[in-house]
Design a protein around this motif. Structure first.
Motif, PDB file in Angstrom:
ATOM      1  N   SER A 222       0.989  -1.126  -0.022  1.00 22.11           N
ATOM      2  CA  SER A 222       0.002  -0.019   0.167  1.00 22.11           C
ATOM      3  C   SER A 222       0.787   1.251  -0.032  1.00 22.11           C
ATOM      4  N   THR A 223       1.912   1.251   0.283  1.00 28.53           N
ATOM      5  CA  THR A 223       2.932   2.566   0.334  1.00 28.53           C
ATOM      6  C   THR A 223       3.294   3.148  -0.895  1.00 28.53           C
ATOM      7  N   PRO A 224       3.430   2.420  -1.946  1.00 33.15           N
ATOM      8  CA  PRO A 224       3.270   3.214  -3.266  1.00 33.15           C
ATOM      9  C   PRO A 224       2.306   3.861  -3.573  1.00 33.15           C
ATOM     10  N   THR A 225       0.940   3.287  -3.192  1.00 37.35           N
ATOM     11  CA  THR A 225      -0.207   4.232  -3.458  1.00 37.35           C
ATOM     12  C   THR A 225      -0.311   5.421  -2.700  1.00 37.35           C
ATOM     13  N   ASP A 226       0.538   5.551  -1.437  1.00 39.30           N
ATOM     14  CA  ASP A 226       0.502   6.685  -0.598  1.00 39.30           C
ATOM     15  C   ASP A 226       1.489   7.822  -1.192  1.00 39.30           C
ATOM     16  N   MET A 227       2.423   7.285  -2.140  1.00 40.11           N
ATOM     17  CA  MET A 227       3.501   8.040  -2.759  1.00 40.11           C
ATOM     18  C   MET A 227       3.361   8.755  -3.980  1.00 40.11           C
ATOM     19  N   PHE A 228       2.874   7.581  -4.962  1.00 40.00           N
ATOM     20  CA  PHE A 228       2.743   8.210  -6.236  1.00 40.00           C
ATOM     21  C   PHE A 228       1.394   7.831  -6.727  1.00 40.00           C
ATOM     22  N   PRO A 229       0.991   8.503  -7.927  1.00 41.66           N
ATOM     23  CA  PRO A 229      -0.180   8.421  -8.760  1.00 41.66           C
ATOM     24  C   PRO A 229      -0.512   7.266  -9.070  1.00 41.66           C
ATOM     25  N   SER A 230      -1.716   6.858  -9.394  1.00 39.44           N
ATOM     26  CA  SER A 230      -2.256   5.715 -10.014  1.00 39.44           C
ATOM     27  C   SER A 230      -1.642   5.364 -11.386  1.00 39.44           C
ATOM     28  N   THR A 231      -1.277   6.227 -12.081  1.00 37.90           N
ATOM     29  CA  THR A 231      -0.862   6.165 -13.399  1.00 37.90           C
ATOM     30  C   THR A 231       0.557   5.647 -13.428  1.00 37.90           C
ATOM     31  N   SER A 232       1.174   5.690 -12.217  1.00 39.77           N
ATOM     32  CA  SER A 232       2.588   5.164 -12.179  1.00 39.77           C
ATOM     33  C   SER A 232       2.606   4.026 -11.186  1.00 39.77           C
ATOM     34  N   VAL A 233       1.606   3.695 -10.359  1.00 39.98           N
ATOM     35  CA  VAL A 233       1.750   2.705  -9.419  1.00 39.98           C
ATOM     36  C   VAL A 233       2.252   1.449  -9.903  1.00 39.98           C
ATOM     37  N   SER A 234       1.591   0.748 -11.103  1.00 40.68           N
ATOM     38  CA  SER A 234       1.998  -0.494 -11.536  1.00 40.68           C
ATOM     39  C   SER A 234       3.563  -0.605 -11.725  1.00 40.68           C
ATOM     40  N   THR A 235       3.981   0.550 -12.180  1.00 45.45           N
ATOM     41  CA  THR A 235       5.572   0.582 -12.599  1.00 45.45           C
ATOM     42  C   THR A 235       6.176   0.622 -11.109  1.00 45.45           C
ATOM     43  N   VAL A 236       5.909   1.454 -10.286  1.00 45.82           N
ATOM     44  CA  VAL A 236       6.695   1.050  -9.034  1.00 45.82           C
ATOM     45  C   VAL A 236       6.427  -0.121  -8.383  1.00 45.82           C
ATOM     46  N   VAL A 237       5.416  -0.728  -8.237  1.00 44.86           N
ATOM     47  CA  VAL A 237       5.130  -2.097  -7.717  1.00 44.86           C
ATOM     48  C   VAL A 237       5.943  -3.044  -8.693  1.00 44.86           C
ATOM     49  N   GLY A 238       5.881  -2.829 -10.115  1.00 53.04           N
ATOM     50  CA  GLY A 238       6.486  -3.885 -10.823  1.00 53.04           C
ATOM     51  C   GLY A 238       7.792  -3.829 -10.703  1.00 53.04           C
ATOM     52  N   ILE A 239       8.719  -2.945 -10.506  1.00 54.43           N
ATOM     53  CA  ILE A 239      10.175  -2.625 -10.058  1.00 54.43           C
ATOM     54  C   ILE A 239      10.440  -3.298  -8.736  1.00 54.43           C
ATOM     55  N   GLY A 240       9.759  -2.762  -8.033  1.00 51.58           N
ATOM     56  CA  GLY A 240       9.679  -3.567  -6.609  1.00 51.58           C
ATOM     57  C   GLY A 240       9.633  -5.002  -6.466  1.00 51.58           C
ATOM     58  N   GLY A 241       8.665  -5.198  -7.303  1.00 50.48           N
ATOM     59  CA  GLY A 241       8.348  -7.073  -7.528  1.00 50.48           C
ATOM     60  C   GLY A 241       9.766  -7.672  -8.046  1.00 50.48           C
ATOM     61  N   ALA A 242      10.268  -6.758  -8.855  1.00 48.55           N
ATOM     62  CA  ALA A 242      11.533  -7.330  -9.666  1.00 48.55           C
ATOM     63  C   ALA A 242      12.800  -7.460  -8.391  1.00 48.55           C
ATOM     64  N   ALA A 243      12.772  -6.434  -7.621  1.00 43.91           N
ATOM     65  CA  ALA A 243      13.877  -6.487  -6.639  1.00 43.91           C
ATOM     66  C   ALA A 243      13.522  -7.720  -5.883  1.00 43.91           C
ATOM     67  N   GLY A 244      12.194  -7.800  -5.285  1.00 43.46           N
ATOM     68  CA  GLY A 244      11.723  -9.171  -4.630  1.00 43.46           C
ATOM     69  C   GLY A 244      12.159 -10.342  -5.244  1.00 43.46           C
ATOM     70  N   ALA A 245      11.895 -10.475  -6.552  1.00 43.49           N
ATOM     71  CA  ALA A 245      12.228 -11.741  -7.216  1.00 43.49           C
ATOM     72  C   ALA A 245      13.806 -12.038  -7.338  1.00 43.49           C
ATOM     73  N   LEU A 246      14.534 -10.854  -7.425  1.00 42.96           N
ATOM     74  CA  LEU A 246      16.146 -11.094  -7.545  1.00 42.96           C
ATOM     75  C   LEU A 246      16.489 -11.433  -6.299  1.00 42.96           C
ATOM     76  N   GLY A 247      15.880 -10.996  -4.945  1.00 44.03           N
ATOM     77  CA  GLY A 247      16.305 -11.259  -3.827  1.00 44.03           C
ATOM     78  C   GLY A 247      15.947 -12.746  -3.432  1.00 44.03           C
ATOM     79  N   GLY A 248      14.547 -13.260  -4.251  1.00 48.16           N
ATOM     80  CA  GLY A 248      14.176 -14.422  -4.136  1.00 48.16           C
ATOM     81  C   GLY A 248      14.975 -15.404  -4.694  1.00 48.16           C
ATOM     82  N   ALA A 249      15.452 -15.058  -5.813  1.00 44.09           N
ATOM     83  CA  ALA A 249      16.313 -15.928  -6.617  1.00 44.09           C
ATOM     84  C   ALA A 249      17.882 -16.111  -5.680  1.00 44.09           C
TER      85      ALA A 249
END
Length: 442
Positions: free
Chosen positions: A370-397
């Motif tokens: 939920s923190t990206p929705t507190d800091m970024f507009p909806s037009t870029s939320v997916s982009t932020v969540v996506g890159i954060g997810g990439a960081a999570g997947a890299l850490g997971g690997a």
């Protein structure tokens, strides 16, 4: 408060839908179903692990599980392929969803991962599994960017963590359904049929999603969105994000804590089988208990931050208080390696610690998402969540590599890292973003 959407280019919001339509809970239900299917598809491989003791996977008959080096490494390689593809997919999936919109982007993602899941059924080699997992990871990377964008479009700030907790509990609901369903399907038709079963569910969901009038019914843009719009204006999105402290805080927190959930998801059945002799038929009951607790934690964690906000606390206080409570509740997981020594014939003391840790992780995840929705507009939320997810997947690997090489011989190291990850992530988040809701730049 609604505003004129003409001032928000490419907003895509309906100008007539009410700000708080009850339809938002129907949307939340659809997100829940998609997330359930998402996790069922990715967990099939670990659930049928005892059925993969095959020659082409490197299994040597007669050796105990702890010394099946070739098999363990091959098993880890297949998992890592998924995680790397999942991470790479996140790098562009979020941006694609921001461009296409939630409805189209989500449908495309689940069509890809549903077909990829079905393709596992024709695999006859380790390389084949790796290729199938790569396409599964690419498709599944669209789930959370699309779902978080949907909660931004349908829910106000004080309800987003709860909505996220509710749909994210689908990852736990899959643990109720998958062990029973996969065990039954695999027992009757073999492990190949398990992949066909879950992959087909995704294709059915995609049809329902396409029919649902998403864009027509969703709420109009709010004043909060208008206030956040300037955050990502003034140039290309990526340089702007790289200068934003909140972007780094979210990505680092995901990179540190997501790997722990991957560990539970992929290695819990194997851990219980190796240490307590629980096979596919018996492990389903502990997993149902563990993920029931995780579902409760997901919803309770999301509710907690919203409860504080509705009672006069700021977004910053609500989110971080919930994150702190969750990070503390994870710490006892470090005791798991000692449970086998203290209770060699009883798995439930260890299971109880997994219950607490998975509940805390899901509560943490509901608020962190939920923190990206507190800091970024909806037009870029997916982009932020996506890159954060990439960081999570890299850490997971990276963490999966450590686990595949050292877990059997050094479980204390793995569980210590799992216990300390959340406190560490919260300290870094606090250092980078002292107050949510205030524009942060490097």
């Amino acid at each position: 408060m609604s505003i004129n959407t003409a001032s928000l280019p490419d907003s895509g919001f309906s100008a007539s839908a009410p700000e708080k339509s009850n339809i938002r809970w129907v949307v939340c239900g659809l997100l829940f179903l998609a997330t359930t299917i998402n996790y069922m598809d990715r967990s099939v491989f670990s659930l049928i692990e005892p059925l993969l003791h095959l020659d082409f996977m490197g299994w040597v008959p007669g050796l105990d599980a702890a010394h099946q080096t070739a098999y363990n490494i091959n098993f880890g390689r297949v998992l890592i392929c998924f995680q790397i593809a999942y991470g790479v997919g996140f790098l562009f999936a979020g941006r694609i969803i921001d461009k296409l919109g939630t409805k189209t982007g989500y449908a495309l993602a689940i069509l890809i991962w549903g077909c990829a899941s079905i393709s596992h059924s024709v695999v006859t080699s380790v390389a084949g599994f790796c290729i199938a997992r790569i396409f599964l990871g690419l498709g599944e990377s669209g789930n959370f960017p699309a779902a978080i964008k949907a909660t931004t479009e349908w829910f106000p700030s004080e309800e987003r963590a709860l909505a996220t907790g509710l749909f994210n509990s689908g990852s736990n609901a899959s643990a109720f359904i998958a062990p029973v369903l996969i065990a039954a399907v695999a027992a009757r038709w073999g492990w190949h049929a398990a992949f066909i079963c879950t992959g087909s569910m995704g294709l059915v969901w995609a049809i329902i999603w396409v029919i649902f009038p998403y864009n027509k019914l969703r709420r109009s843009a709010t004043q909060t969105q208008a206030n956040l719009a300037p955050v990502t204006q003034g140039g290309s999105i990526y340089p702007i994000l790289l200068r934003h402290r909140g972007f780094w805080a979210f990505c680092i927190a995901k990179g540190i804590t997501d790997p722990i959930w991957w560990f539970y998801l992929f290695y819990l059945p194997k851990f219980l089988n190796d240490n307590y002799g629980l096979n596919l038929s018996h492990v389903k009951y502990p997993l149902i208990v563990i993920y029931t607790a995780a579902s409760i934690g997901s919803i309770a964690g999301g509710w907690l931050s919203g409860f504080r906000m509705k009672h006069g606390h700021s977004v910053n206080s609500g989110r971080k208080f919930a994150l702190l409570i969750c990070s503390i509740c994870v710490l006892p997981i470090m005791l798991v390696p000692h449970m086998h020594t203290l209770f060699p014939n009883n798995a439930w003391p260890a299971i109880s610690l997994f219950c607490l840790a998975t509940a805390a992780h899901q509560g943490w995840s509901a608020n962190l998402f939920s923190t990206p929705t507190d800091m970024f507009p909806s037009t870029s939320v997916s982009t932020v969540v996506g890159i954060g997810g990439a960081a999570g997947a890299l850490g997971g690997a990276c963490f999966t590599w450590l686990v595949s090489h050292f877990f059997s011989l050094h479980p204390l190291l793995i569980f210590t890292m799992a216990g300390l990850a959340y406190v560490t992530a919260l300290l870094i988040f606090q250092a980078l973003v002292p107050r949510l809701g205030v524009r942060q730049t490097i």
